[in-house]
Motif scaffolding. Structure first.
Motif: not given
Ligand SMILES: C[S@@+](CC[C@H](N)C(=O)[O-])C[C@H]1O[C@@H](n2cnc3c(N)ncnc32)[C@H](O)[C@@H]1O
Length: 258
Positions: A11, A111-113, A116-118, A144-145, A186-187, A206, A208-209, A244-245
């Motif tokens: 991320t 992005w991330g995994d 997960l939400y992709d 992931t984030s 998330m989101l 967090g 822009y982690l 952010d998350i």
């Protein structure tokens, strides 16, 4: 048959790349880089930096493509996402036919995994279902984030033996504080945390982690909610975008011990 590597890239920090991810990128004949309009330029830059750093295969070809934008006017949320996925799957199909030989492979940097939400996996399934191009695909997991968030705050994701709910801002009140001691959100475009009125809730936030611009704030929700809202608004205005998350928590380890 064409092969597609769906590679989780973490991320924002190029050091999130796993050895498996680096190997998959170097195995691909073509690397596909989305350019999603101005707000996402920085994300495309992270992908380019990752490729510069880790792709040592000189034969690799790079192809940039535009991701169609989601149309929302006069459509329900579900209709809008369904149409959008169809449009992206048509873009993928064109890319595979135009840039990949029949026995070549391509890689997407997700992005991330990818799980997960992709929707890359769902969209590829649409390409397969249409039957105009034969392909198979494999997935490389990524950081992931959620992991980036808990690592930055140095907290475990779950309380001992207790469940965790992963949800979106829109649906937060369905699960927290009633259903789960820990909710990861998330989101969230509406800062749903600011509507939770619970003096015992803690938040670990967090933005822009993993990147140079990472910001974190933690504390009792009632004490830090206003500070997060102000920090978020200022950062969003400065960057032109934000990701952010946050994790909301109520209770402690072993507080249900008989
Ligand atoms: C479409 S989802 C993608 C999630 C991604 N596949 C993952 O594994 O984290 C985008 C959401 O992930 C979260 N997110 C992703 N990257 C982030 C980051 N670097 N910092 C904070 N939140 C992030 C935000 O909640 C954002 O709205």
């Amino acid at each position: 048959m064409r092969h597609i590597h769906i590679v989780g890239i973490g991320t924002g920090n190029p050091e999130h790349l796993t050895v498996q991810a680096i190997n998959a990128l170097n195995a691909a004949n073509v690397i596909l880089i989305p350019s999603k309009g101005a707000a996402k330029t920085e994300l495309a830059d992270v992908r380019r930096e990752i490729c510069q750093r880790y792709v040592t295969n000189r034969a690799t070809r790079f192809v940039d493509y535009d991701v169609p934008s989601r149309q929302t006017a006069e459509r329900s949320y579900v209709q809008s996402v369904d149409e959008w996925h169809d449009a992206i799957s048509a873009t993928y199909e064109r890319l595979f036919l135009a840039h990949l030989g029949e026995h070549e492979s391509a890689a997407f940097l997700v992005w991330g995994d990818p799980g997960l939400y992709d929707s890359t996996l769902r969209i590829l399934e649409r390409v397969v279902a249409r039957g105009n191009v034969t392909l198979d695909y494999s997935v490389v997991p990524g950081i992931t984030s959620i992991q980036a968030l808990t690592a930055s705050h140095r907290i475990p994701l779950n309380l001992v033996g207790k469940p965790v709910q992963i949800t979106t801002g829109r649906r937060l009140t369905e699960s927290f504080p009633g259903l789960a001691e820990t909710a990861v959100v998330m989101l969230d475009g509406e800062q749903a945390f600011s509507k939770i009125d619970d003096p015992e809730a803690y938040i670990y936030w967090g933005a822009y982690l993993g990147t140079r611009d990472e910001i974190t704030i933690a504390g009792r929700l009632a004490d830090v909610s206003e500070r997060i809202l102000a920090t978020r608004a200022e950062a969003r205005a400065r960057h032109g975008w934000i990701m952010d998350i946050y994790l909301l928590r109520k209770g402690q380890d072993f507080d249900d011990r008989e």
